[in-house]
Write a protein that holds these residues in place. Sequence first.
Motif, mmCIF file in Angstrom:
data_model
loop_
_atom_site.group_PDB
_atom_site.id
_atom_site.type_symbol
_atom_site.label_atom_id
_atom_site.label_comp_id
_atom_site.label_asym_id
_atom_site.label_seq_id
_atom_site.Cartn_x
_atom_site.Cartn_y
_atom_site.Cartn_z
ATOM 1 N N ILE A 1 -30.458 62.390 -51.983
ATOM 2 C CA ILE A 1 -30.222 61.183 -51.109
ATOM 3 C C ILE A 1 -31.725 60.678 -51.199
ATOM 4 C CG2 ILE A 1 -29.692 60.545 -48.947
ATOM 5 C CD1 ILE A 1 -28.088 63.051 -48.445
ATOM 6 N N ASP A 2 -31.567 59.418 -51.251
ATOM 7 C CA ASP A 2 -32.722 58.484 -51.083
ATOM 8 C C ASP A 2 -32.644 57.951 -49.538
ATOM 9 O OD1 ASP A 2 -34.500 58.288 -53.321
ATOM 10 O OD2 ASP A 2 -32.595 57.031 -54.231
ATOM 11 N N LEU A 3 -33.881 57.955 -48.758
ATOM 12 C CA LEU A 3 -33.949 57.746 -47.483
ATOM 13 C C LEU A 3 -34.883 56.586 -47.453
ATOM 14 C CD1 LEU A 3 -33.876 60.922 -45.470
ATOM 15 C CD2 LEU A 3 -32.065 59.251 -45.621
ATOM 16 N N PRO A 4 -34.546 55.240 -47.498
ATOM 17 C CA PRO A 4 -35.143 54.287 -47.517
ATOM 18 C C PRO A 4 -36.137 54.009 -46.311
ATOM 19 C CG PRO A 4 -32.895 53.460 -47.073
ATOM 20 C CD PRO A 4 -32.931 54.990 -47.401
ATOM 21 N N PHE A 5 -37.338 53.431 -46.383
ATOM 22 C CA PHE A 5 -38.138 53.298 -45.289
ATOM 23 C C PHE A 5 -37.575 52.153 -44.319
ATOM 24 C CE2 PHE A 5 -41.522 55.141 -47.936
ATOM 25 C CZ PHE A 5 -42.006 56.078 -46.984
ATOM 26 N N GLU A 6 -37.479 52.261 -43.183
ATOM 27 C CA GLU A 6 -36.878 51.203 -42.192
ATOM 28 C C GLU A 6 -38.175 50.812 -41.526
ATOM 29 O OE1 GLU A 6 -33.566 52.949 -40.329
ATOM 30 O OE2 GLU A 6 -32.256 52.123 -41.861
ATOM 31 N N ASN A 7 -37.873 49.818 -40.872
ATOM 32 C CA ASN A 7 -38.770 49.039 -39.910
ATOM 33 C C ASN A 7 -38.882 50.189 -38.558
ATOM 34 O OD1 ASN A 7 -39.657 47.722 -37.336
ATOM 35 N ND2 ASN A 7 -39.014 45.641 -38.117
ATOM 36 N N ALA A 8 -39.987 50.564 -38.198
ATOM 37 C CA ALA A 8 -40.220 51.429 -37.335
ATOM 38 C C ALA A 8 -39.426 51.228 -35.916
ATOM 39 C CB ALA A 8 -41.734 51.889 -37.018
ATOM 40 N N ALA A 9 -39.601 49.917 -35.481
ATOM 41 C CA ALA A 9 -39.164 49.348 -34.568
ATOM 42 C C ALA A 9 -37.627 49.784 -34.375
ATOM 43 C CB ALA A 9 -39.294 47.809 -34.258
#
Length: 311
Positions: free
Chosen positions: A208-216
């Motif tokens: 599974i690839d967990l893409p980076f998301e906006n921390a907010a």
Amino acid sequence: MFRIRFHGRGGQGMKTASRILGTAFFRAGYQVQDAPRYGAERRGAPIFAYVRADRAAINERGIITNPDLVVVADDTLVGMPAAGVTLGLGKHAVLLINSLESAATWRQRLNTEARVLVLATPEEVEDRASLPYIGSRCAAAAAALTGVVSREILLDALSEELGHLPPEVVRKNLEIAQTVYDGMAAQAGTVTPGAIPSALDYDRPEWIDLPFENAAISNLAIHAGATSVEVRTGLWRTMRPVINYGKCSGCAWICSTYCPDGAISVRADGHPEIDYDHCKGCLICVAQCPPHAIESIPENVARERESEATA
Ligand code: SF4
Ligand code: SF4
């Protein structure tokens, strides 16, 4: 490995039942885990405790999701999803319910493949949060159903776990446990140990690839305010406070101030009103009201009165 869950309400002694059964298994030569699971909540709230017992070392941890036996001290919990009584109940499992209703009724209601047995409740009690000796009854029934814990070992374990109580209380618990154990003799061995899942059957998950998301947006667990109101803690109540407005002097702040759940508001006419969706039935308001204008009645009686009034 035997995997056994006890379900009840805070105050009914399910933690003690798991301790008694765990100690009995240990005395019978088993490796044992026993642990209760409950939150920082009060008497009457659904809780459960569980026991694992095996001749070999136990490497399994956490709550039991594939039980061999589920013991329910209070049948009002069976239909409550939050109590999780039926979690993982497969056809190998036995469900033992402390109830005045028959096993056939419960089997039909639950439409379950599990074997259903009833531990006959001696009598109906006013407050379901105090079922007398229920911890010892449930532990004794579970021990008998496994068929591997002798009556002597059970009674020794019970004496050890309840040894801090007055001798008369211990004597009564021993007497009741012995009666329940003997009453279950015909069912000895009904509960059998479930298999230990093999690691060879484990399916590796896909990568599974967990893409980076906006921390907010990615770090929020609670997405909106004031959501605790959605949790209807009033479902836990066994006794209901009812205001007699003829006796209420309208002092207002006493009951509403003492209510630990903020479940009493003051109406525009100066009289209090109870939010039954969130009143947990601690009955502090009953104890604090100066003119004794709040009475407590069993929840099942209150529901009957409501349905009669709407009929
Ligand atoms: S404490 Fe009693 S008298 Fe005072 S408002 Fe509440 S119910 Fe009425
Ligand atoms: S019983 Fe009374 S004090 Fe307790 S939660 Fe209900 S309204 Fe509040």
